[in-house]
Scaffold this active site. Sequence first.
Site, PDB file in Angstrom:
ATOM      1  N   ASP A  24       0.832  -1.208   0.000  1.00  0.00           N
ATOM      2  CA  ASP A  24       0.000   0.000   0.000  1.00  0.00           C
ATOM      3  C   ASP A  24       0.868   1.261   0.000  1.00  0.00           C
ATOM      4  OD1 ASP A  24      -2.353   1.429  -0.017  1.00  0.00           O
ATOM      5  OD2 ASP A  24      -2.710   1.250   2.144  1.00  0.00           O
ATOM      6  N   GLU A  71     -12.327  -4.501  -4.656  1.00  0.00           N
ATOM      7  CA  GLU A  71     -12.811  -3.121  -4.449  1.00  0.00           C
ATOM      8  C   GLU A  71     -12.056  -2.116  -5.327  1.00  0.00           C
ATOM      9  OE1 GLU A  71     -12.078  -5.218  -1.853  1.00  0.00           O
ATOM     10  OE2 GLU A  71     -14.112  -5.553  -1.092  1.00  0.00           O
ATOM     11  N   ASN A  72     -10.840  -2.472  -5.753  1.00  0.00           N
ATOM     12  CA  ASN A  72     -10.035  -1.520  -6.537  1.00  0.00           C
ATOM     13  C   ASN A  72     -10.626  -1.223  -7.931  1.00  0.00           C
ATOM     14  OD1 ASN A  72      -6.850  -2.705  -5.179  1.00  0.00           O
ATOM     15  ND2 ASN A  72      -8.070  -0.940  -4.550  1.00  0.00           N
ATOM     16  N   ILE A 199      -6.757  -4.457   7.285  1.00  0.00           N
ATOM     17  CA  ILE A 199      -6.513  -5.689   6.531  1.00  0.00           C
ATOM     18  C   ILE A 199      -7.103  -5.622   5.126  1.00  0.00           C
ATOM     19  CG2 ILE A 199      -6.825  -8.220   6.625  1.00  0.00           C
ATOM     20  CD1 ILE A 199      -5.015  -6.844   8.824  1.00  0.00           C
ATOM     21  N   SER A 200      -8.093  -4.759   4.941  1.00  0.00           N
ATOM     22  CA  SER A 200      -8.667  -4.516   3.611  1.00  0.00           C
ATOM     23  C   SER A 200      -9.012  -5.798   2.851  1.00  0.00           C
ATOM     24  CB  SER A 200      -7.729  -3.625   2.786  1.00  0.00           C
ATOM     25  OG  SER A 200      -7.447  -2.426   3.472  1.00  0.00           O
TER      26      SER A 200
HETATM   27  C1  IPE Z   1      -5.353  -2.728  -0.345  1.00  0.00           C
HETATM   28  O1  IPE Z   1      -5.028  -1.400  -0.519  1.00  0.00           O
HETATM   29  C2  IPE Z   1      -5.323  -3.427  -1.679  1.00  0.00           C
HETATM   30  C3  IPE Z   1      -3.998  -3.585  -2.290  1.00  0.00           C
HETATM   31  C4  IPE Z   1      -2.857  -3.284  -1.732  1.00  0.00           C
HETATM   32  C5  IPE Z   1      -4.006  -4.126  -3.607  1.00  0.00           C
HETATM   33  P1  IPE Z   1      -6.166  -0.287  -0.658  1.00  0.00           P
HETATM   34  O2  IPE Z   1      -5.456   1.005  -0.766  1.00  0.00           O
HETATM   35  O3  IPE Z   1      -7.095  -0.638  -1.758  1.00  0.00           O
HETATM   36  O4  IPE Z   1      -6.933  -0.427   0.726  1.00  0.00           O
HETATM   37  P2  IPE Z   1      -7.791   0.646   1.532  1.00  0.00           P
HETATM   38  O5  IPE Z   1      -8.801   1.193   0.575  1.00  0.00           O
HETATM   39  O6  IPE Z   1      -6.837   1.708   1.987  1.00  0.00           O
HETATM   40  O7  IPE Z   1      -8.379  -0.101   2.682  1.00  0.00           O
HETATM   41  C1  IPE Z   2      -1.455   0.336  -3.428  1.00  0.00           C
HETATM   42  O1  IPE Z   2      -1.238   1.697  -3.425  1.00  0.00           O
HETATM   43  C2  IPE Z   2      -1.694  -0.211  -4.818  1.00  0.00           C
HETATM   44  C3  IPE Z   2      -3.085  -0.641  -5.076  1.00  0.00           C
HETATM   45  C4  IPE Z   2      -4.049  -0.663  -4.211  1.00  0.00           C
HETATM   46  C5  IPE Z   2      -3.391  -1.066  -6.418  1.00  0.00           C
HETATM   47  P1  IPE Z   2      -2.455   2.726  -3.407  1.00  0.00           P
HETATM   48  O2  IPE Z   2      -2.791   3.079  -4.826  1.00  0.00           O
HETATM   49  O3  IPE Z   2      -3.572   2.237  -2.593  1.00  0.00           O
HETATM   50  O4  IPE Z   2      -1.770   3.981  -2.710  1.00  0.00           O
HETATM   51  P2  IPE Z   2      -2.455   4.973  -1.671  1.00  0.00           P
HETATM   52  O5  IPE Z   2      -2.991   4.139  -0.558  1.00  0.00           O
HETATM   53  O6  IPE Z   2      -3.545   5.690  -2.406  1.00  0.00           O
HETATM   54  O7  IPE Z   2      -1.342   5.873  -1.240  1.00  0.00           O
HETATM   55 MG    MG Z   3      -4.064   2.405  -0.635  1.00  0.00          MG
END
Ligand code: IPE
Ligand code: IPE
Ligand code: MG
Length: 253
Positions: A24, A71-72, A199-200
């Site tokens: 993350d 969720e992404n 933990i997402s």
């Molecule tokens: C968790 O990160 C998913 C991945 C690292 C792929 P997110 O950035 O999506 O999680 P939240 O939204 O902060 O919980």
């Molecule tokens: C993790 O980094 C990668 C994915 C979830 C795909 P993020 O894109 O969530 O980075 P932040 O949390 O917005 O900084």
């Molecule tokens: Mg993130």
Amino acid sequence: MLKRKKQPTEPSKPMPLHVAVIMDGNGRWAKARGLPREEGHRQGVENVKKIVECAQSLDLRYLTLYAFSVENWNRPKHEVNALMRLLESFLKSQATDLVEKKIRFRVIGRLQDMPKRVGKLLEKTIEETKDFDQWTLSLALNYGSRTEMLDAVQSYAKAVQRGSEDPDALNWETLQSYLYTGNMPDPDLVIRTSGEHRISNFLLMQSAYAEYYFARENWPDFGPECFRRAIDAYCARERRFGLTGEQIQSPSS
Ligand code: IPE
Ligand code: IPE
Ligand code: MG
């Protein structure tokens, strides 16, 4: 089941067999530098390569990286597209490397719902590396623990309908074999970068007894040195699995 290796500096504490990472902070890494989020993801991929190499040099048998959650998909379309393009170029550039390094590649998640081009590359890489059994790199893609549980329960229910499972004999060992991770040991250590303490939707059931390690660094900055620090922290802990400290220290008591 594979035996865990002893850590050289801590003779009594075994190395983790399976390390899982919630990568993350790519977006924040980029934002702090006035760069687009996509650039953070690009640097994140560079770090993945370094960590895979580091994990292999430490002889960690299973490394699982959370790369894209169910969720992404709800992120802006251009970011999702950029992530898919990066995944595609990662697979194109790394497939030969994985074969040379004898690393088995796996995906946990709803692979069938990934975009076609990426899906084909994923399947090709899985196929080309499927016979290696010493090191396993798994990418969690289109992954969510709740979706995984739904898929597992659905497959199990169908097996009951066919008559190949008996619901009265159901136990955890059987149910867990229907999870995407059915052929992997549970993670011993789950690392999350970027200072978030959540933990997402990642490996919820499999991490029932995992150790957690939360790092402040954003993923692109969480290099091999940070990774080794996390492993050292793991090795300094005592896992109890519901027993007392005394039972763990002298198993015959
Ligand atoms: C968790 O990160 C998913 C991945 C690292 C792929 P997110 O950035 O999506 O999680 P939240 O939204 O902060 O919980
Ligand atoms: C993790 O980094 C990668 C994915 C979830 C795909 P993020 O894109 O969530 O980075 P932040 O949390 O917005 O900084
Ligand atoms: Mg993130």
